[in-house]
Design a protein around this motif. Structure first.
Motif, PDB file in Angstrom:
ATOM      1  N   THR A 208       0.841  -1.195   0.000  1.00  0.00           N
ATOM      2  CA  THR A 208       0.000   0.000   0.000  1.00  0.00           C
ATOM      3  C   THR A 208       0.879   1.248   0.000  1.00  0.00           C
ATOM      4  O   THR A 208       2.042   1.212   0.424  1.00  0.00           O
ATOM      5  CB  THR A 208      -0.897   0.045   1.249  1.00  0.00           C
ATOM      6  N   ARG A 209       0.306   2.354  -0.471  1.00  0.00           N
ATOM      7  CA  ARG A 209       0.985   3.646  -0.431  1.00  0.00           C
ATOM      8  C   ARG A 209      -0.080   4.722  -0.215  1.00  0.00           C
ATOM      9  O   ARG A 209      -1.046   4.801  -0.985  1.00  0.00           O
ATOM     10  CB  ARG A 209       1.723   3.895  -1.744  1.00  0.00           C
ATOM     11  N   PRO A 210       0.057   5.552   0.802  1.00  0.00           N
ATOM     12  CA  PRO A 210      -0.953   6.588   1.041  1.00  0.00           C
ATOM     13  C   PRO A 210      -1.034   7.576  -0.119  1.00  0.00           C
ATOM     14  O   PRO A 210      -0.004   7.965  -0.678  1.00  0.00           O
ATOM     15  CB  PRO A 210      -0.453   7.289   2.308  1.00  0.00           C
ATOM     16  N   ALA A 211      -2.238   7.960  -0.479  1.00  0.00           N
ATOM     17  CA  ALA A 211      -2.489   9.011  -1.478  1.00  0.00           C
ATOM     18  C   ALA A 211      -3.778   9.710  -1.036  1.00  0.00           C
ATOM     19  O   ALA A 211      -4.791   9.678  -1.719  1.00  0.00           O
ATOM     20  CB  ALA A 211      -2.616   8.411  -2.882  1.00  0.00           C
ATOM     21  N   ASP A 235      -9.250   5.950  -6.517  1.00  0.00           N
ATOM     22  CA  ASP A 235      -9.974   7.077  -7.109  1.00  0.00           C
ATOM     23  C   ASP A 235      -9.106   8.329  -7.165  1.00  0.00           C
ATOM     24  O   ASP A 235      -9.565   9.437  -6.931  1.00  0.00           O
ATOM     25  CB  ASP A 235     -11.268   7.350  -6.339  1.00  0.00           C
ATOM     26  N   LEU A 236      -7.839   8.146  -7.514  1.00  0.00           N
ATOM     27  CA  LEU A 236      -6.933   9.286  -7.702  1.00  0.00           C
ATOM     28  C   LEU A 236      -7.465  10.200  -8.808  1.00  0.00           C
ATOM     29  O   LEU A 236      -7.301  11.410  -8.760  1.00  0.00           O
ATOM     30  CB  LEU A 236      -5.545   8.769  -8.061  1.00  0.00           C
ATOM     31  N   PHE A 237      -8.059   9.593  -9.863  1.00  0.00           N
ATOM     32  CA  PHE A 237      -8.817  10.358 -10.850  1.00  0.00           C
ATOM     33  C   PHE A 237      -9.963   9.490 -11.352  1.00  0.00           C
ATOM     34  O   PHE A 237      -9.885   8.265 -11.325  1.00  0.00           O
ATOM     35  CB  PHE A 237      -7.942  10.877 -12.002  1.00  0.00           C
ATOM     36  N   HIS A 238     -11.038  10.156 -11.806  1.00  0.00           N
ATOM     37  CA  HIS A 238     -12.251   9.455 -12.221  1.00  0.00           C
ATOM     38  C   HIS A 238     -12.460   9.488 -13.725  1.00  0.00           C
ATOM     39  O   HIS A 238     -13.334   8.809 -14.257  1.00  0.00           O
ATOM     40  CB  HIS A 238     -13.481  10.070 -11.550  1.00  0.00           C
ATOM     41  N   ASN A 239     -11.687  10.356 -14.383  1.00  0.00           N
ATOM     42  CA  ASN A 239     -11.876  10.570 -15.813  1.00  0.00           C
ATOM     43  C   ASN A 239     -10.513  10.871 -16.400  1.00  0.00           C
ATOM     44  O   ASN A 239      -9.685  11.530 -15.747  1.00  0.00           O
ATOM     45  CB  ASN A 239     -12.837  11.753 -16.019  1.00  0.00           C
ATOM     46  N   ASN A 255     -11.160  16.228   0.228  1.00  0.00           N
ATOM     47  CA  ASN A 255     -10.352  17.431   0.399  1.00  0.00           C
ATOM     48  C   ASN A 255      -9.659  17.691  -0.939  1.00  0.00           C
ATOM     49  O   ASN A 255      -8.726  16.981  -1.314  1.00  0.00           O
ATOM     50  CB  ASN A 255      -9.328  17.233   1.519  1.00  0.00           C
ATOM     51  N   GLN A 256     -10.120  18.715  -1.659  1.00  0.00           N
ATOM     52  CA  GLN A 256      -9.660  18.906  -3.037  1.00  0.00           C
ATOM     53  C   GLN A 256      -8.168  19.230  -3.111  1.00  0.00           C
ATOM     54  O   GLN A 256      -7.482  18.740  -4.014  1.00  0.00           O
ATOM     55  CB  GLN A 256     -10.480  20.002  -3.712  1.00  0.00           C
ATOM     56  N   ASP A 257      -7.661  20.040  -2.200  1.00  0.00           N
ATOM     57  CA  ASP A 257      -6.234  20.378  -2.260  1.00  0.00           C
ATOM     58  C   ASP A 257      -5.367  19.140  -2.044  1.00  0.00           C
ATOM     59  O   ASP A 257      -4.377  18.916  -2.748  1.00  0.00           O
ATOM     60  CB  ASP A 257      -5.890  21.450  -1.212  1.00  0.00           C
ATOM     61  N   MET A 258      -5.755  18.334  -1.080  1.00  0.00           N
ATOM     62  CA  MET A 258      -5.009  17.094  -0.847  1.00  0.00           C
ATOM     63  C   MET A 258      -5.149  16.142  -2.033  1.00  0.00           C
ATOM     64  O   MET A 258      -4.191  15.470  -2.425  1.00  0.00           O
ATOM     65  CB  MET A 258      -5.512  16.402   0.428  1.00  0.00           C
ATOM     66  N   ALA A 259      -6.331  16.095  -2.601  1.00  0.00           N
ATOM     67  CA  ALA A 259      -6.559  15.201  -3.748  1.00  0.00           C
ATOM     68  C   ALA A 259      -5.696  15.618  -4.936  1.00  0.00           C
ATOM     69  O   ALA A 259      -5.095  14.777  -5.613  1.00  0.00           O
ATOM     70  CB  ALA A 259      -8.034  15.188  -4.131  1.00  0.00           C
ATOM     71  N   ARG A 260      -5.622  16.918  -5.196  1.00  0.00           N
ATOM     72  CA  ARG A 260      -4.783  17.412  -6.303  1.00  0.00           C
ATOM     73  C   ARG A 260      -3.308  17.075  -6.058  1.00  0.00           C
ATOM     74  O   ARG A 260      -2.593  16.635  -6.963  1.00  0.00           O
ATOM     75  CB  ARG A 260      -4.923  18.924  -6.443  1.00  0.00           C
ATOM     76  N   ALA A 261      -2.853  17.300  -4.828  1.00  0.00           N
ATOM     77  CA  ALA A 261      -1.441  17.038  -4.511  1.00  0.00           C
ATOM     78  C   ALA A 261      -1.115  15.561  -4.684  1.00  0.00           C
ATOM     79  O   ALA A 261      -0.066  15.202  -5.248  1.00  0.00           O
ATOM     80  CB  ALA A 261      -1.142  17.505  -3.086  1.00  0.00           C
ATOM     81  N   ARG A 264      -1.004  14.644  -8.447  1.00  0.00           N
ATOM     82  CA  ARG A 264       0.222  15.095  -9.130  1.00  0.00           C
ATOM     83  C   ARG A 264       1.435  14.298  -8.666  1.00  0.00           C
ATOM     84  O   ARG A 264       2.323  13.980  -9.475  1.00  0.00           O
ATOM     85  CB  ARG A 264       0.407  16.589  -8.880  1.00  0.00           C
ATOM     86  N   GLU A 265       1.472  13.944  -7.402  1.00  0.00           N
ATOM     87  CA  GLU A 265       2.610  13.174  -6.892  1.00  0.00           C
ATOM     88  C   GLU A 265       2.678  11.797  -7.546  1.00  0.00           C
ATOM     89  O   GLU A 265       3.726  11.369  -8.039  1.00  0.00           O
ATOM     90  CB  GLU A 265       2.500  13.013  -5.375  1.00  0.00           C
ATOM     91  N   ILE A 266       1.543  11.108  -7.569  1.00  0.00           N
ATOM     92  CA  ILE A 266       1.549   9.748  -8.124  1.00  0.00           C
ATOM     93  C   ILE A 266       1.742   9.785  -9.641  1.00  0.00           C
ATOM     94  O   ILE A 266       2.497   8.985 -10.204  1.00  0.00           O
ATOM     95  CB  ILE A 266       0.246   9.015  -7.756  1.00  0.00           C
ATOM     96  N   LEU A 267       1.068  10.730 -10.326  1.00  0.00           N
ATOM     97  CA  LEU A 267       1.229  10.818 -11.780  1.00  0.00           C
ATOM     98  C   LEU A 267       2.668  11.194 -12.141  1.00  0.00           C
ATOM     99  O   LEU A 267       3.221  10.672 -13.121  1.00  0.00           O
ATOM    100  CB  LEU A 267       0.246  11.840 -12.363  1.00  0.00           C
ATOM    101  N   GLY A 268       3.282  12.077 -11.346  1.00  0.00           N
ATOM    102  CA  GLY A 268       4.667  12.451 -11.609  1.00  0.00           C
ATOM    103  C   GLY A 268       5.607  11.268 -11.462  1.00  0.00           C
ATOM    104  O   GLY A 268       6.501  11.051 -12.295  1.00  0.00           O
ATOM    105  N   ALA A 269       5.390  10.499 -10.411  1.00  0.00           N
ATOM    106  CA  ALA A 269       6.225   9.315 -10.197  1.00  0.00           C
ATOM    107  C   ALA A 269       5.990   8.281 -11.296  1.00  0.00           C
ATOM    108  O   ALA A 269       6.927   7.637 -11.770  1.00  0.00           O
ATOM    109  CB  ALA A 269       5.927   8.719  -8.820  1.00  0.00           C
TER     110      ALA A 269
END
Ligand code: ZN
Length: 303
Positions: A208-211, A235-239, A255-261, A264-269
């Motif tokens: 597991t990895r927290p997101a 559910d990091l993204f739905h579309n 929490n939208q700010d946390m969700a965005r962060a 971006r972190e997971i997509l960047g990695a």
């Protein structure tokens, strides 16, 4: 259009081109095969309801590949992770909407049929990882004989992030969310609940990895085997448009700010590491892909 059985034939190669389109429903990461299990295809929904902060015109560039006739069409899925050689634990990530029946048409979820189609019995599952306990991810956790609950996967430990457990089972929240009382809280009394703090090993090559952000304890599942890496993103993204427009948040994000962060972190990695990405809410057949890009904008390419 029914998707029953599409993902059930685990013996097929990653790309099944039988209909002339790219229809990958599974992919391998080293020694592990990850297979999409479609529990239910719900009716399409009005995208302006799902993304109330996104102006209708902003969907223009994404209309063709992110929407169907202007509507958001999704799937409720789980993912099966198992060793190619059949030797080792079998992991189920999320359990769909459950037996139902569900509207419209009083249809049942198909997850157990999808498993059976691949020769997997509920008792074969050694761990059930819940990315987050929304109703479309926990539906088959618990089965009922009358009013008596039992673990649908009797030999599994059910791994839920402690932050999600604490939030969703609180006296303020649980009484208002039927899925928690039906499919999450009974796990404790059944002796199968395992609360997760941060990163934790699930099986060889699976952790597991927290997101956090979509929910307080939302977690993704990392797959690492044979020098390759994959991620089951919950559910990091739905579309698929959200891969590029990482600012966009659906109404479901806690929490939208946390969700965005986290997005971006997971997509960047994933982009820098060449990871294979498994996304349960994209249309089956285009829900496994690679991403490129950096910062806050990425591009999705289905495999
Ligand atoms: Zn979901």
């Amino acid at each position: 259009m029914k998707f029953r059985g599409v993902a059930g034939n685990f013996g097929i190669p990653a790309s099944d081109n039988s209909n002339g389109e790219n229809m990958a429903t599974s992919a391998t990461i080293g020694n592990l095969r990850i297979t999409t299990l479609v529990d239910l295809t719900p009716p399409p929904r009005d995208v302006s309801m799902i993304y109330p902060d996104v102006p209708a015109n902003d969907w223009g560039p994404y209309q063709d590949f992110a929407l169907e006739s202007g509507m958001w069409q999704t799937q409720f899925c789980g993912f099966l992770v198992r060793p190619m050689n059949g030797d080792g634990p079998i992991v189920l990530v999320d359990t769909g909407m459950g037996p139902g029946p569900h509207d419209p048409g009083d249809v049942p979820g198909q997850l157990l049929e999808e498993l059976a189609g691949g020769g997997v019995e509920p008792g074969d599952i050694s761990a059930v990882v819940t990315t987050h306990p929304h109703g479309d991810h926990v539906g088959w956790n618990v089965s009922y004989d009358g009013d008596t609950p039992r673990a649908t996967f009797p030999n599994a430990r059910y791994m839920i992030a402690r932050a999600d457990w604490d939030h969703w089972t609180s006296d303020d929240v649980a009484p208002n969310v039927p899925a928690i009382g039906r499919s999450v809280q009974p796990l404790e009394g059944l002796g199968v609940l395992h609360l997760v703090d941060g990163e934790e090993d699930v099986a060889p090559g699976v952790k597991t990895r927290p997101a956090n952000g979509h929910t307080p304890g939302h977690q993704v599942v990392m797959i690492e085997s044979g020098g390759e890496t994959g991620v089951i993103i919950g559910d990091l993204f739905h579309n698929v448009a959200q891969v590029t427009e990482t600012e966009w948040c659906p109404m479901f994000d806690w929490n939208q700010d946390m969700a965005r962060a986290a997005r971006r972190e997971i997509l960047g990695a994933a982009a820098s590491g060449g990871w294979t990405v498994f996304a349960g809410h994209l249309r089956v057949g285009s829900n496994i892909g690679k991403v490129s890009g950096s910062g806050d904008r990425f591009t999705w390419q289905s495999i």
